[in-house]
Design a protein around this motif. Sequence first.
Motif, short mmCIF file in Angstrom:
data_model
loop_
_atom_site.label_atom_id
_atom_site.label_comp_id
_atom_site.label_asym_id
_atom_site.label_seq_id
_atom_site.Cartn_x
_atom_site.Cartn_y
_atom_site.Cartn_z
N VAL A 169 -12.96 -1.59 -5.68
CA VAL A 169 -12.76 -2.31 -4.42
C VAL A 169 -12.66 -3.79 -4.78
O VAL A 169 -13.33 -4.25 -5.71
N ARG A 170 -11.80 -4.50 -4.10
CA ARG A 170 -11.67 -5.94 -4.30
C ARG A 170 -12.22 -6.64 -3.07
O ARG A 170 -11.93 -6.24 -1.95
N SER A 214 -9.00 -1.38 2.17
CA SER A 214 -9.20 -2.19 3.37
C SER A 214 -10.16 -1.46 4.30
O SER A 214 -10.02 -0.25 4.52
N ILE A 215 -11.11 -2.20 4.82
CA ILE A 215 -12.05 -1.62 5.78
C ILE A 215 -12.40 -2.70 6.79
O ILE A 215 -12.54 -3.87 6.44
N TYR A 216 -12.49 -2.31 8.04
CA TYR A 216 -12.81 -3.27 9.09
C TYR A 216 -13.50 -2.54 10.25
O TYR A 216 -13.08 -1.46 10.64
N ILE A 246 -8.85 2.21 4.71
CA ILE A 246 -7.72 2.74 3.95
C ILE A 246 -8.16 2.91 2.50
O ILE A 246 -8.69 1.98 1.90
N THR A 247 -7.91 4.08 1.96
CA THR A 247 -8.26 4.40 0.58
C THR A 247 -7.01 4.98 -0.07
O THR A 247 -6.31 5.79 0.54
N LEU A 266 0.82 -1.22 0.00
CA LEU A 266 0.00 0.00 0.00
C LEU A 266 0.85 1.26 0.00
O LEU A 266 0.51 2.24 -0.67
N LEU A 267 1.95 1.26 0.74
CA LEU A 267 2.80 2.45 0.78
C LEU A 267 3.53 2.66 -0.54
O LEU A 267 3.77 3.78 -0.94
#
Length: 157
Positions: free
Chosen positions: A125-126, A91-93, A78-79, A51-52
């Motif tokens: 989004v995956r 990522s989402i939680y 995270i977007t 991601l970075l």
Amino acid sequence: MEDMILIETNSRDFKLIQPLWEKLNQHHLDQKSDFREHYENFTFSERAEVLLKKSSASDMHIGLIKNKYSRNLVAYCITTISGEGEGEIDSIYVEKEFRGQNLGDELMNCALRWLDENGVKKKTVRVSVGNQKAVSFYERYGFRPRSITLEHVPSPE
């Protein structure tokens, strides 16, 4: 949301999400999947590196939700925006005990607003196979399946 605090930040606070990311990875591991081994071996540092590398600090948005009283982190999203200008909900939680309180909705609205403010036209989004609840969640925001990517899994011998 009245007992919660929404914080918008960027990659400088990426490490804060590690405990929740590990729970998300465990959630994927618990799903019936041909890719169990991937989640068994997937580490936070590997995900962070991807991601970075994909984005710089200005091209990553992290939404955090903390409990106002305990100050514990209970949700994140995270977007990113790639070098090609494509936005992705990466990522989402939301912690199990805080689901159903619209925290995921708050994070999605925040992420989509950030993408719009940055002029992103294509948003993706995956979703891992078997995570139908996530598909339904994203469909509420206008995301639709466009293609299916199949990955070869060697037969067990």
